[in-house]
Design a protein around this motif. Structure first.
Motif, mmCIF file in Angstrom:
data_model
loop_
_atom_site.group_PDB
_atom_site.id
_atom_site.type_symbol
_atom_site.label_atom_id
_atom_site.label_comp_id
_atom_site.label_asym_id
_atom_site.label_seq_id
_atom_site.Cartn_x
_atom_site.Cartn_y
_atom_site.Cartn_z
ATOM 1 N N ARG A 220 0.833 -1.205 0.000
ATOM 2 C CA ARG A 220 0.000 0.000 0.000
ATOM 3 C C ARG A 220 0.864 1.250 0.000
ATOM 4 O O ARG A 220 0.578 2.225 -0.705
ATOM 5 N N ARG A 221 1.923 1.244 0.795
ATOM 6 C CA ARG A 221 2.814 2.401 0.824
ATOM 7 C C ARG A 221 3.507 2.587 -0.532
ATOM 8 O O ARG A 221 3.634 3.707 -1.026
ATOM 9 N N ASP A 224 1.065 3.974 -3.138
ATOM 10 C CA ASP A 224 0.792 5.390 -2.914
ATOM 11 C C ASP A 224 1.940 6.251 -3.435
ATOM 12 O O ASP A 224 1.716 7.274 -4.092
ATOM 13 N N GLN A 225 3.164 5.832 -3.169
ATOM 14 C CA GLN A 225 4.318 6.602 -3.629
ATOM 15 C C GLN A 225 4.391 6.629 -5.153
ATOM 16 O O GLN A 225 4.676 7.673 -5.761
ATOM 17 N N GLN A 228 1.798 8.909 -6.717
ATOM 18 C CA GLN A 228 2.191 10.318 -6.641
ATOM 19 C C GLN A 228 3.128 10.688 -7.781
ATOM 20 O O GLN A 228 3.007 11.780 -8.360
ATOM 21 N N HIS A 236 -7.330 8.198 -0.697
ATOM 22 C CA HIS A 236 -7.097 8.595 0.688
ATOM 23 C C HIS A 236 -7.482 7.487 1.657
ATOM 24 O O HIS A 236 -8.462 6.767 1.448
ATOM 25 N N TYR A 261 0.336 2.739 9.168
ATOM 26 C CA TYR A 261 -0.148 3.759 8.237
ATOM 27 C C TYR A 261 -0.043 5.172 8.799
ATOM 28 O O TYR A 261 -0.760 6.070 8.369
ATOM 29 N N ARG A 263 2.208 7.378 8.321
ATOM 30 C CA ARG A 263 2.613 8.325 7.281
ATOM 31 C C ARG A 263 1.727 8.252 6.046
ATOM 32 O O ARG A 263 1.748 9.160 5.215
ATOM 33 N N LEU A 264 0.949 7.182 5.923
ATOM 34 C CA LEU A 264 0.101 7.012 4.745
ATOM 35 C C LEU A 264 -1.296 7.593 4.951
ATOM 36 O O LEU A 264 -1.875 8.168 4.029
ATOM 37 N N LYS A 266 -4.472 9.800 5.768
ATOM 38 C CA LYS A 266 -4.787 11.229 5.773
ATOM 39 C C LYS A 266 -5.252 11.660 7.156
ATOM 40 O O LYS A 266 -5.006 12.788 7.580
#
Length: 316
Positions: A220-221, A224-225, A228, A236, A261, A263-264, A266
């Motif tokens: 998941r991390r 997300d990166q 971006q 989110h 999570y 840092r992941l 919101k």
């Protein structure tokens, strides 16, 4: 030890649907569906919300008293479609046969949402998928307990097979008491199942120090990166954490629910007086849980209105 087993048994059966019955491995239950009103309310451009229950839950997971949360949200957002994803845990058939496995549930959900795979060549028929055939602008998930991991695995499958643009169609996931690092009760539950001579792969998927859950958090991390870097519309993550024990026992710790999570996500919110069952079922509109989730939905829908770019700037 006997007291612990008794408490676990009470918890398991208390969290089950009162009218549990056999159903397919994964079903999508409509609460409000534009597909039945195509002439006056076309699906194209609409938003949808999918509720996903936990390991021993069902549609009733999101009901407290006379307050049926999916129906209430459907009424609060007239132009949003609402569904409940339910999957077969075979809770009341412990002595008959095994439950579905986690990967089986994730695979069938992928097939239902994105379209089936034909046998010759493995091509996915996207126009037969529940989501792809409706053309929704965005998808949101409200997921309790194991349901949060099911939704995360589904998004990972979407990204892996269909790409980041397909993943970006999903706007948000709200997890409620989801054991991102497992639950102590899953370990105890496995002992009970072994005592009964049964195996439960769903419980195994929630045990503490679980390699699969650690890998899921890492994926998941990474997703997300990468999204971006592709300038994709973000998916989110909102994390709701239970702050009270259930029948005197902790179920999902704050560290398990939110730790991977920090840092992941919101937003991470702790509901101090809510136990593992209560965090899935507000009892009125002014309930802090409903207020929090409703505010998220409003903010996310505004974000959808403001997003004027393609879902992703590039795919590779």
């Amino acid at each position: 030890m006997r007291k612990i087993w008794f408490a676990i048994a009470v918890f398991i059966f208390a969290s089950s649907p009162s009218n549990a019955a056999e159903f397919a491995v994964a079903d999508i239950v409509p609460i409000k569906d534009c597909d039945t009103q195509r002439e006056t309310r076309p699906c194209e451009g609409r938003d949808a919300i999918f509720f996903v229950h936990g390991i021993f839950g069902g549609v009733e997971t999101f009901t407290k008293g006379t307050y049926r949360w999916p129906q209430e949200l459907a009424a609060d957002f007239p132009d949003v479609d609402v569904f409940v994803i339910k999957y077969d845990t075979q809770l009341l058939n412990w002595l008959n046969r095994d439950v579905a496995t986690f990967d089986e549930i994730a695979e069938v959900l992928m097939s239902s949402m994105q379209g089936p795979v034909v046998n010759d060549g493995g091509t996915r028929i996207l126009d037969q998928g529940f989501v792809t055939s409706r053309g929704y602008r965005s998808i949101g998930f409200i997921a309790h307990s194991l349901g949060g991991n099911v939704a995360a695995a589904y998004l990972h499958s979407v990204k892996s097979e269909l790409g980041h643009s397909a993943r970006a169609q999903n706007a948000y996931i709200i997890t409620l008491g989801t054991p991102a690092e497992g639950s102590y009760l899953a370990n105890v539950g496995e002992v009970i199942k072994q005592f009964l001579g049964q195996r439960d792969p769903l419980l195994t998927s929630l045990e503490r120090d679980n390699l699969f859950l650690r890998m899921l958090a890492m994926w998941r991390r990474a997703e997300d990166q990468k999204s971006q870097r592709f300038h994709c519309r973000p998916v989110h993550l909102y994390v709701g954490i239970e702050g009270a024990p259930t029948f005197g026992l902790p179920v999902v710790s704050a560290e398990s629910a939110g730790g991977p999570y920090r840092r992941l996500a919101k937003q991470i919110k702790v509901f101090d007086t809510y136990d593992h069952l209560r965090i899935a079922a507000p009892d009125k509109k002014t309930d802090p849980l409903n207020v929090w989730v409703t505010s998220i939905i409003k903010d996310e829908r505004q974000r959808m209105d403001d997003w004027k770019r393609p879902l992703c700037g590039s795919e590779f």
